[in-house]
Write an enzyme that holds these catalytic residues in place. Structure first.
Site, PDB file in Angstrom:
ATOM      1  N   CYS A 176       0.846  -1.198   0.000  1.00  0.00           N
ATOM      2  CA  CYS A 176       0.000   0.000   0.000  1.00  0.00           C
ATOM      3  C   CYS A 176       0.886   1.254   0.000  1.00  0.00           C
ATOM      4  CB  CYS A 176      -0.908   0.012   1.224  1.00  0.00           C
ATOM      5  SG  CYS A 176      -2.074   1.402   1.222  1.00  0.00           S
ATOM      6  N   ASP A 207       0.390   3.810   1.634  1.00  0.00           N
ATOM      7  CA  ASP A 207       0.305   4.431   2.963  1.00  0.00           C
ATOM      8  C   ASP A 207       1.697   4.782   3.510  1.00  0.00           C
ATOM      9  OD1 ASP A 207       0.093   4.646   5.921  1.00  0.00           O
ATOM     10  OD2 ASP A 207      -1.995   4.097   5.560  1.00  0.00           O
ATOM     11  N   ARG A 217       2.799   5.086   6.332  1.00  0.00           N
ATOM     12  CA  ARG A 217       3.225   4.417   7.571  1.00  0.00           C
ATOM     13  C   ARG A 217       3.755   3.012   7.330  1.00  0.00           C
ATOM     14  NH1 ARG A 217      -2.557   5.070  10.190  1.00  0.00           N
ATOM     15  NH2 ARG A 217      -2.976   4.430   8.040  1.00  0.00           N
ATOM     16  N   HIS A 239      -2.107  -3.957   4.994  1.00  0.00           N
ATOM     17  CA  HIS A 239      -1.886  -3.526   6.374  1.00  0.00           C
ATOM     18  C   HIS A 239      -3.217  -3.238   7.048  1.00  0.00           C
ATOM     19  CE1 HIS A 239      -2.586   0.904   5.842  1.00  0.00           C
ATOM     20  NE2 HIS A 239      -2.403   0.561   4.581  1.00  0.00           N
ATOM     21  N   CYS A 283      -6.058   0.058   6.921  1.00  0.00           N
ATOM     22  CA  CYS A 283      -5.871   0.582   5.567  1.00  0.00           C
ATOM     23  C   CYS A 283      -7.046   1.489   5.190  1.00  0.00           C
ATOM     24  CB  CYS A 283      -5.754  -0.573   4.569  1.00  0.00           C
ATOM     25  SG  CYS A 283      -5.436  -0.002   2.885  1.00  0.00           S
TER      26      CYS A 283
END
Ligand code: CO
Length: 212
Positions: free
Chosen positions: A43, A45, A47, A99, A102
Site C-alpha cells: 500500500c 500508505d 506508515r 496492512h 488501511c
C-alpha cells in the site's frame, strides 16, 4: 513547511555519510546493478515503508506501491513491474503486503462518493462481494474490516498468479513463490498469512492457465 522540505536534503547528506562510513563502496556497488530476491507489492500508505519493515537494504527489494496494494489486470504499471521483476530480475518471492487500518479498504466499506478513486477501490468491493457470506457472518465491524484486508491480500496474490509471466517462470524455475502478508501498524508486526501457493496455483490454472 520550508524547514521540513530543506531537512530532507540535510537528511540525505547524513545518510550518505553514514553509509560510506559503514562501506566506502556502498554506492559503487549499487550503481553496478540490482538483483533483488523480492518483489514487494504494498500500500502507498506513508506508515508502511517497505524496506524498513522487512529490515532490508537498498538493492534487496523491488517495490511497487499503490492505494490498497491492488494488482489489476489492466494496470500497465503493476503488470509491467511484475513482468520485469519476474522475467528480468528473476525474483524468488513476490509478496503482496496489506496492512491493518488501511484507509483504502475502509473507504471501500463506506458509502461516500470519492470521485476518481471510487473506480480503483471498486476492486475491493469486488473482493467483498466474492466473500460476502463469510464477511457478513462476522458481527464485529472492526473484525470484518480486518478480515477484508486479509482477503484483499489473498485475492491480489491470485491476481499475481493469473499472469503468464508468473505461471511460466514457476513452471520453468520453481520460482517465484507468491506470499500474502499483513503489516500491523499498531505494533510493527509483519504477519504471514501462510498463503498456500502451490495449491492455489493449481486451482488458478484450472481456469487461468495461459502457459502454452
Ligand atoms: Co493502505
Amino acid at each position: 513547511m520550508n524547514e521540513t522540505y530543506r531537512k530532507v536534503f540535510e537528511n540525505n547528506r547524513e545518510w550518505i555519510r553514514t553509509n560510506l562510513e559503514k562501506d566506502p563502496d556502498f554506492f559503487k556497488h549499487l550503481a553496478k546493478g540490482q538483483s533483488p530476491d523480492f518483489l514487494y507489492i504494498g500500500c502507498a500508505d506513508s506508515r508502511v515503508p517497505a524496506n524498513e519493515i522487512m529490515g532490508l537494504e537498498p538493492g534487496d527489494v523491488f517495490v511497487h506501491r499503490n492505494i490498497a496494494n491492488l494488482v489489476v489486470n489492466t494496470d500497465m504499471n503493476a503488470q509491467s513491474v511484475i513482468q520485469y521483476a519476474v522475467e528480468h530480475l528473476k525474483v524468488k518471492h513476490v509478496v503482496v503486503c496489506g496492512h491493518y487500518n488501511c484507509g483504502g479498504v475502509a473507504a471501500a466499506m463506506g458509502n461516500s462518493n470519492l470521485g476518481l478513486i471510487d473506480g480503483w477501490l471498486r476492486e475491493i468491493r469486488d473482493v467483498y462481494r466474492t466473500h460476502a457470506d463469510a464477511l457478513n457472518a462476522i458481527e464485529d465491524q472492526h473484525d470484518r474490516y480486518n478480515r477484508l484486508i486479509e482477503l484483499n491480500v489473498l485475492e491480489q496474490c491470485f491476481n499475481v498468479m493469473k499472469t503468464a509471466f508468473v505461471q511460466k517462470s514457476y513452471a520453468a524455475n520453481q520460482f517465484p513463490q507468491v506470499h500474502g502478508w499483513v503489516y500491523d501498524l499498531a505494533n510493527g508486526e509483519l504477519v504471514d498469512l501462510d498463503f498456500d501457493f502451490e495449491g492455489s496455483l493449481k486451482k488458478i490454472q484450472e481456469v487461468y492457465d495461459i502457459t502454452k
